[in-house]
Write a protein that holds these residues in place. Sequence first.
Motif, short mmCIF file in Angstrom:
data_model
loop_
_atom_site.label_atom_id
_atom_site.label_comp_id
_atom_site.label_asym_id
_atom_site.label_seq_id
_atom_site.Cartn_x
_atom_site.Cartn_y
_atom_site.Cartn_z
N LEU B 144 0.84 -1.03 0.04
CA LEU B 144 0.10 -0.01 0.16
C LEU B 144 0.96 1.31 -0.07
O LEU B 144 0.58 2.03 -0.85
N LEU B 145 1.92 1.36 0.75
CA LEU B 145 2.79 2.32 1.04
C LEU B 145 3.63 2.63 -0.43
O LEU B 145 3.76 3.88 -1.15
N ASP B 146 4.00 1.46 -1.07
CA ASP B 146 4.65 1.43 -2.58
C ASP B 146 3.52 2.02 -3.59
O ASP B 146 3.75 3.15 -4.09
N LYS B 147 2.29 1.69 -3.58
CA LYS B 147 1.35 2.36 -4.40
C LYS B 147 0.99 3.54 -4.26
O LYS B 147 0.68 4.49 -5.09
N ALA B 148 1.21 3.99 -3.01
CA ALA B 148 0.72 5.54 -2.52
C ALA B 148 2.20 6.47 -2.79
O ALA B 148 1.92 7.58 -2.71
N GLY B 149 3.16 5.75 -3.16
CA GLY B 149 4.30 6.48 -3.67
C GLY B 149 5.02 7.01 -2.39
O GLY B 149 5.80 7.90 -2.55
#
Lengths: 474, 356
Positions: B144-149
């Motif tokens: 999720l953190l990856d996807k949120a940048g």
Amino acid sequence: MKTYFDRMILSELEDAVGEKNCSTREADKYVHAVDFYWVPRLWVDRGKMPAMPDYIVYPESTEQVSKVLKIANYYKIPVTTWGGGSGSQGGALPVCGGIVLDTKKMNKVLELNKAAYTVTAETGIIHQHLEWEINKQGFSTMHLPASIGCATLGGFLAHRGTGVLSTKYGKIEDLIVNMEVVLPNGDVMNTLNVPRNAAGPDLNQIFVGSEGSFGVMTKATLKVFDHPEVRKYRAFMFRNMHDALEAGRKIMTRRLQPSVIRMYDEAETVHQIERVLGITKPGAYLVFGFDGYKEMVDIQEKIATEICMETAYEDLGPIFGESWWKNKYKFFFPPYIMDLPEAFGTMDTVATYDKVEQIYWAMKEAAESFEGCKFIAHFSHWYEWGTMMYDRFILHPDYVPQDPDEAIRLYQKIWTKCLRAALDNGGVLNEHHGVGLKLGYMMKEQYGSAFQVLQGIKKALDPNGIMNPGKLGL
Amino acid sequence: MCRQVCTVGVITNDELQNPRSRALLLSSIQKDMFDYSEEISEVIYKCCLCGYCQSWCKGHWSPPPYIKAARADIVTRGLAGEAVEAIASKLIKSGNLYGFSSDELDGELKAEIGKHQGILKNLLILGSETRWLAPGMAIPNMKLLDKAGTAYSVLKDEDTSGFELFCLGFADEAKRKTESLLARIKETKAQTVITVSPQDRYYLTEEIKQMGLALDGVEVISIVEHLAKLLETGALKFQESGRGLELCYQDTNYYSRYCGIVEQPRKLLGALPGAVLKEMLWYGSEAHSMGDPLFAELHGDIADKAAETRLKDVLEAGPVTAVTSSAYEMKTLKRLIPKETGIEVRDLSEIILSFM
């Protein structure tokens, strides 16, 4: 274990309630030896060990209570029933040792009868849990004292407890419909199904207020109520307590049915109202509340307001009424409640309207005759015939002897002088805290020859004197 | 006014197990009426430190710090008992409550952690609870953190923060573990530490101060707070995928009562298109406690009963998906939920990820 005999009795108790529900551990004994009565709290505060029980049992059913009482009755071992340990009169203290019967594992809500508007529960339930459970389904017992979070249903029944809405909904003795009791010989009995009948004296009312001296109440059915459509509160300032008392009397005798009236004397208006609600006006503060259907409440509030404004010097309006309701329990907890190292006592006197003011002045004079002692009061539970005075003496810490023996000696002197002032002027000790250890010594003096009736009941039900010895003056 | 809410007291109905009795015993020890004994030690270690008592206390008392101080005294006197000593020993040796060695870490999680190395602005502390108890929950948090940048690194061998040792009363050992973690955090040069375990959020921002420790110049926030910030800045973009999904959020003690994190998870769930957020009767700082992983190790039977109480709350809220942000709570609720109820339990990050 002190002797092999103690061990044998413990084995019998373990057989009755199960090993996991029996304890002789010191920590267990100790926490069951101190309640909210000032005397044991002072005692342990001074580093002295209180009177301890020998055994703690936690029965899980009426049958187990019966077995315990049969054992105790056979060996003539004292039995003290313990609920939440929140009593202020020492009623649950095992002063003669023996068995403490802790009811907290009998805590089920058994039936909510939506047709008859009653709820039946085991008496070890913490009253707040009972209230939350029925709140979910839209009902309330309307029994809402400050101790609701720690006291049990059985505890309220045992000492004739009351709540903030008692003026409309009644005290616990008005809410009781029927009950199950285990008698001192272990027999299990039930009172009649309904509380109003002409089938002889009311057995409910023999056990309500008996403080564990006549048996153990194990189940009880209480009335329940719908949540009101509206609740309204309004506050007033009076020049003095006399005017406020008269306004309260008129509201009650004209049968306006307020849910609450609370009136604080001039001293408590400064001592508590100022600190809790932030009202800094002189005189006596009075708040009333009405609840129910909006149209009816509006009319009740209007008439009550007119009555108050006959003598009040200021209508504080709904804001300071609502703020009292919101903060109603705050008065009874730190930092607003008195606490050690002060010595204090709530005398909780009840009387008819013609006598109550005279009693107030007599008790104030008695309390304030002791150096460092002040007297404050509020009037919190009102009837058509009279009112209850939540009168308290507070002895400044500088005047409380360090030696616990001396401290208790002085404490008892203040109590005795104040209580006699109440009795001599037609008051009754006590409205809703109970008798316990604190007031037992005054019971004969209060009742006179009528006390033999209570003694006779005690002797008939508990010939071996095992149930809560040292309490109620029995 | 706390007897009625004391998690352990209400479950056990034991007079010894409520804040009044614990306070009475401790004050009597102070007055030399009693000394610490095996039975008093048992009482003190049976408190689950949920803080429910302090949130209801009319007198504004705060019992948990006293309990922790008493535990430290008990440990000093060697009276903590075998069970406590065994847990402390596992924590000291392995860095987690379960005695796992780093070789035993879940393969997928290890690989995911391997992708997040280097010096970056943010450091994600998974916490031993998430790492070892529910690695399957750690991965969606990271994705999720990856996807949120959010650029972040993760420590390869993450030791306990010291929280559990501190709660057990092993103050010196806790301090050593915490100092070691703080030193490693400083080495990463991260400006922000994002915690996944609710306990670590509280411990690293509040409790370590009692040991004279601090993370100077480094902000510590929970992943829930971080995500709520991302939502505010528009960094989280959701797609329609959950029409009619009824959710209720399970507040964990260390967020709701200790850190005041109540609104953030609700804002996140409320922003999911088509999802309907319902509340349990007891929520926020008044939510019934489920204990925590440490308490479950000490008194698993009581911890399970606490979880069953919470499940009852979920059931009363209706046919809902219970959303948690604690690995322990998710795992426990999933284990205890009766199948016939049809109720689902999901992790907050995982459910948010499913909308992205």
